[in-house]
Design an enzyme around this catalytic site. Sequence first.
Site, PDB file in Angstrom:
ATOM      1  CG  HIS A   1      -1.991   0.921   1.151  1.00 51.38           C
ATOM      2  ND1 HIS A   1      -3.194   0.872   0.528  1.00 51.38           N
ATOM      3  CD2 HIS A   1      -2.121   2.484   1.537  1.00 51.38           C
ATOM      4  CE1 HIS A   1      -4.209   1.974   0.467  1.00 51.38           C
ATOM      5  NE2 HIS A   1      -3.393   2.897   1.264  1.00 51.38           N
TER       6      HIS A   1
ATOM      7  CG  ASP B   1      -2.521   6.067   0.087  1.00 50.38           C
ATOM      8  OD1 ASP B   1      -3.552   5.957  -0.562  1.00 50.38           O
ATOM      9  OD2 ASP B   1      -2.543   5.920   1.441  1.00 50.38           O
TER      10      ASP B   1
ATOM     11  CD  GLU C   1      -6.843   3.511   1.364  1.00 50.42           C
ATOM     12  OE1 GLU C   1      -6.379   3.349   2.638  1.00 50.42           O
ATOM     13  OE2 GLU C   1      -6.071   4.319   0.713  1.00 50.42           O
TER      14      GLU C   1
ATOM     15  CG  HIS D   1     -10.914   5.174   3.475  1.00 55.51           C
ATOM     16  ND1 HIS D   1     -10.962   6.242   4.205  1.00 55.51           N
ATOM     17  CD2 HIS D   1      -9.378   4.952   3.741  1.00 55.51           C
ATOM     18  CE1 HIS D   1      -9.568   7.024   4.327  1.00 55.51           C
ATOM     19  NE2 HIS D   1      -8.834   5.978   4.209  1.00 55.51           N
TER      20      HIS D   1
ATOM     21  CG  HIS E   1      -9.176   1.658   6.104  1.00 55.16           C
ATOM     22  ND1 HIS E   1      -9.360   2.745   6.658  1.00 55.16           N
ATOM     23  CD2 HIS E   1      -8.212   1.627   5.211  1.00 55.16           C
ATOM     24  CE1 HIS E   1      -8.229   3.594   6.453  1.00 55.16           C
ATOM     25  NE2 HIS E   1      -7.424   2.743   5.626  1.00 55.16           N
TER      26      HIS E   1
ATOM     27  CG  HIS F   1      -2.911   0.231   4.769  1.00 54.75           C
ATOM     28  ND1 HIS F   1      -3.731  -0.219   4.021  1.00 54.75           N
ATOM     29  CD2 HIS F   1      -3.248   1.673   4.849  1.00 54.75           C
ATOM     30  CE1 HIS F   1      -4.909   0.400   3.643  1.00 54.75           C
ATOM     31  NE2 HIS F   1      -4.448   1.580   4.314  1.00 54.75           N
TER      32      HIS F   1
ATOM     33  CG  ASP G   1      -1.058   4.441   4.644  1.00 50.30           C
ATOM     34  OD1 ASP G   1      -1.049   4.735   3.609  1.00 50.30           O
ATOM     35  OD2 ASP G   1      -1.585   4.642   5.827  1.00 50.30           O
TER      36      ASP G   1
END
Length: 387
Positions: free
Chosen positions: A13, A15, A116, A143, A184, A205, A310
């Site tokens: 993961h 971003d 995500e 999420h 999440h 993550h 992350d």
Amino acid sequence: MTAPQIPLLFDAHNDLPWAARELTGGDWNALNLQHGSPTQTDLPRLAAGGVGAQFWSVFVPGTLPEPQAVAVTLQQIDAVHRLLAAHPETFALARTADDIAQARASARIASLLGAEGGHSIGSSLAVLRMLHLLGVGYLTLTHNEHLPWADCAVRPPRLHGLSPFGRAVVVEMNRLGMLVDLSHTSPDTMRAALETSAAPIVFTHSGARALCDHPRNVPDDILQQMAASGGVCCATFVPAFCSPARYAWEAQVDEQAAEAGIDTENHAVLLDFALRRVGPPPPVGVAEVADHVEHLREVAGVEHVGIGADFDGTAMLPEGLQDVSGYPRLFAALEERGWSRQERALLAGGNLLRVLEDAHSHARGRTDEPNLATIETLDQAVEPDPA
């Protein structure tokens, strides 16, 4: 610092695509990843960190209405494809284990896509299938907001897991060969997905709830269920998930920011507010991350732990792990703790690669038709608890 001596470093993961959107509107030329990028990820630091394969998150905020979330997700998928086209000497699009091997044979970073949050499919199995065709290899079921069909981790429970449509999403992902990601999600959603999925699942993550009682972390009993089904929990570097003291500090920041009307989703503004009003955060370093990795191994087994740092999804990271060049420090710390080269190779990417292969193997040769059911037909009798 040299890259770790391991066959494959495969992070679950990152971003960077959303960070690029916020900084430059997704203009990769303006961001300049070759040097001087303000992000936690750029080309020299990826090389220094020894990254060989990466799931790039095509994240969009869970607060967006579903039709807008679908559109912005498509824009983020486009952003990743443009990233790869802008740097063909560095990145290669990958979907399968064979694709990853071919990318590594040409000394390029195998680049996979992960969505995500289930808001990205707009409560539509057809949209899920289209994201898969565009290269999305996993879907994080939620999420930080509840969906009509699934509960997230950080809100009071409504459905207490998955609705019938939510279970249909998991089954359709199994049919497609997509990884089911439970980071999440609430514990009830985790359990429902584990009961439903015929293929191994992942946490892309997350940390260990036993070490830090953050709702984003995974309880031990669920780690054991995950391992029994062949899945992998990829340890995150997010400080508040790794340290109870840091979690308490961030909770205080969020409370005071809410009272002051500060946008807690704007990381830069929130960090400035936190330092001025609350003070410096409790320190977190490589050792705390290593503690979580070791706990995951103790509970789930060394075949069921991976890495999902992350990067570019959080404003602050542990000392020594502030950007993608830092992976070797974690592996050096684990080597000092007695991890063998084989164990470090499993953690670094071997386990995640196996789960990816298992998902594709489960889907290969299936002849069942796409599920044409809708959320309206499947969930018509579901009455969630009041929010």
